[in-house]
Design a protein around this motif. Structure first.
Motif, PDB file in Angstrom:
ATOM      1  N   LEU A 153      -3.687   0.883  -9.338  1.00  0.00           N
ATOM      2  CA  LEU A 153      -4.789   0.601  -8.417  1.00  0.00           C
ATOM      3  C   LEU A 153      -5.417  -0.769  -8.663  1.00  0.00           C
ATOM      4  CD1 LEU A 153      -6.602   4.052  -8.299  1.00  0.00           C
ATOM      5  CD2 LEU A 153      -5.261   2.985  -6.484  1.00  0.00           C
ATOM      6  N   VAL A 154      -5.564  -1.148  -9.926  1.00  0.00           N
ATOM      7  CA  VAL A 154      -6.219  -2.415 -10.256  1.00  0.00           C
ATOM      8  C   VAL A 154      -5.288  -3.609 -10.007  1.00  0.00           C
ATOM      9  CG1 VAL A 154      -7.241  -3.759 -12.137  1.00  0.00           C
ATOM     10  CG2 VAL A 154      -7.817  -1.355 -11.886  1.00  0.00           C
ATOM     11  N   PHE A 155      -4.011  -3.435 -10.340  1.00  0.00           N
ATOM     12  CA  PHE A 155      -3.011  -4.498 -10.157  1.00  0.00           C
ATOM     13  C   PHE A 155      -1.909  -3.966  -9.244  1.00  0.00           C
ATOM     14  CE2 PHE A 155      -4.698  -4.900 -14.524  1.00  0.00           C
ATOM     15  CZ  PHE A 155      -5.326  -6.133 -14.406  1.00  0.00           C
ATOM     16  N   PRO A 156      -2.123  -3.961  -7.930  1.00  0.00           N
ATOM     17  CA  PRO A 156      -1.193  -3.286  -7.024  1.00  0.00           C
ATOM     18  C   PRO A 156       0.267  -3.721  -7.152  1.00  0.00           C
ATOM     19  CG  PRO A 156      -3.158  -3.953  -5.838  1.00  0.00           C
ATOM     20  CD  PRO A 156      -3.256  -4.535  -7.209  1.00  0.00           C
ATOM     21  N   VAL A 157       0.542  -4.994  -7.174  1.00  0.00           N
ATOM     22  CA  VAL A 157       1.936  -5.447  -7.226  1.00  0.00           C
ATOM     23  C   VAL A 157       2.460  -5.394  -8.662  1.00  0.00           C
ATOM     24  CG1 VAL A 157       3.498  -7.374  -6.779  1.00  0.00           C
ATOM     25  CG2 VAL A 157       1.633  -6.896  -5.195  1.00  0.00           C
ATOM     26  N   TRP A 178       5.153  -0.107 -13.654  1.00  0.00           N
ATOM     27  CA  TRP A 178       5.374   1.343 -13.592  1.00  0.00           C
ATOM     28  C   TRP A 178       6.836   1.649 -13.306  1.00  0.00           C
ATOM     29  CZ3 TRP A 178       7.047   3.880  -9.109  1.00  0.00           C
ATOM     30  CH2 TRP A 178       7.244   5.244  -9.266  1.00  0.00           C
ATOM     31  N   TYR A 179       7.434   0.928 -12.375  1.00  0.00           N
ATOM     32  CA  TYR A 179       8.832   1.161 -12.009  1.00  0.00           C
ATOM     33  C   TYR A 179       9.757   0.945 -13.204  1.00  0.00           C
ATOM     34  CZ  TYR A 179      13.288   0.910  -9.615  1.00  0.00           C
ATOM     35  OH  TYR A 179      14.592   1.132  -9.223  1.00  0.00           O
ATOM     36  N   LEU A 180       9.476  -0.076 -13.995  1.00  0.00           N
ATOM     37  CA  LEU A 180      10.345  -0.400 -15.126  1.00  0.00           C
ATOM     38  C   LEU A 180      10.044   0.418 -16.379  1.00  0.00           C
ATOM     39  CD1 LEU A 180      10.451  -4.271 -14.755  1.00  0.00           C
ATOM     40  CD2 LEU A 180      12.220  -2.627 -14.111  1.00  0.00           C
ATOM     41  N   LEU A 233       0.828  -1.206   0.000  1.00  0.00           N
ATOM     42  CA  LEU A 233       0.000   0.000   0.000  1.00  0.00           C
ATOM     43  C   LEU A 233       0.865   1.260   0.000  1.00  0.00           C
ATOM     44  CD1 LEU A 233      -2.764   1.385   0.218  1.00  0.00           C
ATOM     45  CD2 LEU A 233      -2.542   1.194   2.707  1.00  0.00           C
ATOM     46  N   ILE A 234       1.884   1.298   0.830  1.00  0.00           N
ATOM     47  CA  ILE A 234       2.783   2.455   0.884  1.00  0.00           C
ATOM     48  C   ILE A 234       3.495   2.639  -0.449  1.00  0.00           C
ATOM     49  CG2 ILE A 234       4.914   3.326   1.948  1.00  0.00           C
ATOM     50  CD1 ILE A 234       3.887   1.986   4.571  1.00  0.00           C
ATOM     51  N   ALA A 235       3.980   1.556  -1.040  1.00  0.00           N
ATOM     52  CA  ALA A 235       4.657   1.647  -2.335  1.00  0.00           C
ATOM     53  C   ALA A 235       3.699   2.115  -3.427  1.00  0.00           C
ATOM     54  CB  ALA A 235       5.258   0.285  -2.701  1.00  0.00           C
ATOM     55  N   ASP A 236       2.466   1.650  -3.409  1.00  0.00           N
ATOM     56  CA  ASP A 236       1.476   2.088  -4.397  1.00  0.00           C
ATOM     57  C   ASP A 236       1.150   3.570  -4.241  1.00  0.00           C
ATOM     58  OD1 ASP A 236       1.332  -0.351  -5.632  1.00  0.00           O
ATOM     59  OD2 ASP A 236      -0.492  -0.994  -4.601  1.00  0.00           O
ATOM     60  N   ILE A 237       1.011   4.034  -3.010  1.00  0.00           N
ATOM     61  CA  ILE A 237       0.755   5.456  -2.782  1.00  0.00           C
ATOM     62  C   ILE A 237       1.931   6.286  -3.292  1.00  0.00           C
ATOM     63  CG2 ILE A 237       0.485   7.217  -0.984  1.00  0.00           C
ATOM     64  CD1 ILE A 237      -1.155   5.100   0.572  1.00  0.00           C
ATOM     65  N   PHE A 238       3.140   5.838  -3.020  1.00  0.00           N
ATOM     66  CA  PHE A 238       4.339   6.525  -3.517  1.00  0.00           C
ATOM     67  C   PHE A 238       4.318   6.578  -5.047  1.00  0.00           C
ATOM     68  CE2 PHE A 238       8.669   6.196  -5.192  1.00  0.00           C
ATOM     69  CZ  PHE A 238       9.204   7.371  -4.703  1.00  0.00           C
ATOM     70  N   THR A 263      -2.169  13.931 -19.272  1.00  0.00           N
ATOM     71  CA  THR A 263      -3.195  13.554 -18.296  1.00  0.00           C
ATOM     72  C   THR A 263      -3.742  12.151 -18.527  1.00  0.00           C
ATOM     73  OG1 THR A 263      -3.803  15.874 -18.125  1.00  0.00           O
ATOM     74  CG2 THR A 263      -5.377  14.285 -17.266  1.00  0.00           C
ATOM     75  N   VAL A 264      -3.968  11.786 -19.787  1.00  0.00           N
ATOM     76  CA  VAL A 264      -4.515  10.457 -20.081  1.00  0.00           C
ATOM     77  C   VAL A 264      -3.524   9.375 -19.661  1.00  0.00           C
ATOM     78  CG1 VAL A 264      -5.294   8.922 -21.917  1.00  0.00           C
ATOM     79  CG2 VAL A 264      -5.962  11.333 -21.943  1.00  0.00           C
ATOM     80  N   ALA A 265      -2.251   9.577 -19.958  1.00  0.00           N
ATOM     81  CA  ALA A 265      -1.233   8.598 -19.571  1.00  0.00           C
ATOM     82  C   ALA A 265      -1.165   8.468 -18.053  1.00  0.00           C
ATOM     83  CB  ALA A 265       0.122   8.985 -20.134  1.00  0.00           C
ATOM     84  N   LYS A 266      -1.232   9.597 -17.353  1.00  0.00           N
ATOM     85  CA  LYS A 266      -1.210   9.552 -15.888  1.00  0.00           C
ATOM     86  C   LYS A 266      -2.395   8.753 -15.350  1.00  0.00           C
ATOM     87  CE  LYS A 266       1.019  14.000 -15.066  1.00  0.00           C
ATOM     88  NZ  LYS A 266       0.879  15.323 -14.427  1.00  0.00           N
ATOM     89  N   LEU A 267      -3.579   9.031 -15.895  1.00  0.00           N
ATOM     90  CA  LEU A 267      -4.772   8.316 -15.434  1.00  0.00           C
ATOM     91  C   LEU A 267      -4.667   6.815 -15.691  1.00  0.00           C
ATOM     92  CD1 LEU A 267      -7.609  10.787 -16.474  1.00  0.00           C
ATOM     93  CD2 LEU A 267      -6.798  10.277 -14.165  1.00  0.00           C
ATOM     94  N   LEU A 268      -4.146   6.449 -16.847  1.00  0.00           N
ATOM     95  CA  LEU A 268      -4.004   5.022 -17.159  1.00  0.00           C
ATOM     96  C   LEU A 268      -2.991   4.345 -16.236  1.00  0.00           C
ATOM     97  CD1 LEU A 268      -4.143   5.109 -21.054  1.00  0.00           C
ATOM     98  CD2 LEU A 268      -5.892   4.264 -19.472  1.00  0.00           C
ATOM     99  N   TRP A 269      -1.879   5.026 -15.962  1.00  0.00           N
ATOM    100  CA  TRP A 269      -0.885   4.446 -15.054  1.00  0.00           C
ATOM    101  C   TRP A 269      -1.451   4.313 -13.642  1.00  0.00           C
ATOM    102  CZ3 TRP A 269       2.975   1.582 -16.153  1.00  0.00           C
ATOM    103  CH2 TRP A 269       3.659   1.733 -17.344  1.00  0.00           C
ATOM    104  N   ILE A 270      -2.148   5.345 -13.176  1.00  0.00           N
ATOM    105  CA  ILE A 270      -2.738   5.281 -11.838  1.00  0.00           C
ATOM    106  C   ILE A 270      -3.767   4.159 -11.765  1.00  0.00           C
ATOM    107  CG2 ILE A 270      -4.227   6.511 -10.211  1.00  0.00           C
ATOM    108  CD1 ILE A 270      -2.688   9.082 -11.024  1.00  0.00           C
ATOM    109  N   LEU A 271      -4.593   4.039 -12.793  1.00  0.00           N
ATOM    110  CA  LEU A 271      -5.575   2.964 -12.833  1.00  0.00           C
ATOM    111  C   LEU A 271      -4.889   1.595 -12.810  1.00  0.00           C
ATOM    112  CD1 LEU A 271      -8.594   2.291 -13.092  1.00  0.00           C
ATOM    113  CD2 LEU A 271      -8.269   2.277 -15.564  1.00  0.00           C
ATOM    114  N   GLY A 272      -3.816   1.455 -13.570  1.00  0.00           N
ATOM    115  CA  GLY A 272      -3.073   0.191 -13.577  1.00  0.00           C
ATOM    116  C   GLY A 272      -2.507  -0.159 -12.215  1.00  0.00           C
TER     117      GLY A 272
END
Length: 58
Positions: free
Chosen positions: A38-42, A48-50, A10-15, A27-36
């Motif tokens: 949130l939906v697939f936390p690990v 995202w990191y890679l 959870l902390i890593a996802d919030i970060f 904005t669209v790319a940000k929303l898609l990354w955030i959605l990804g």
């Protein structure tokens, strides 16, 4: 033990979400990354990191 792992994820996802929101991506790319993330936390966090906006060059 699993609650500690869940809290760390959870902390890593919030970060990651904060970093995504602060990135220079559109904005669209940000929303898609955030959605990804949130939906697939690990998996979303790893991808995202890679490969995310400003991701590490492997």
């Amino acid at each position: 033990m699993s609650s500690i792992i869940g809290l760390l994820i959870l902390i890593a996802d919030i970060f990651a979400i904060i970093k995504i929101a602060q990135s220079s991506a559109d904005t669209v790319a940000k929303l898609l990354w955030i959605l990804g993330v949130l939906v697939f936390p690990v998996l979303g966090l790893i991808v995202w990191y890679l490969a995310g906006p400003g991701g590490k060059k492997v």
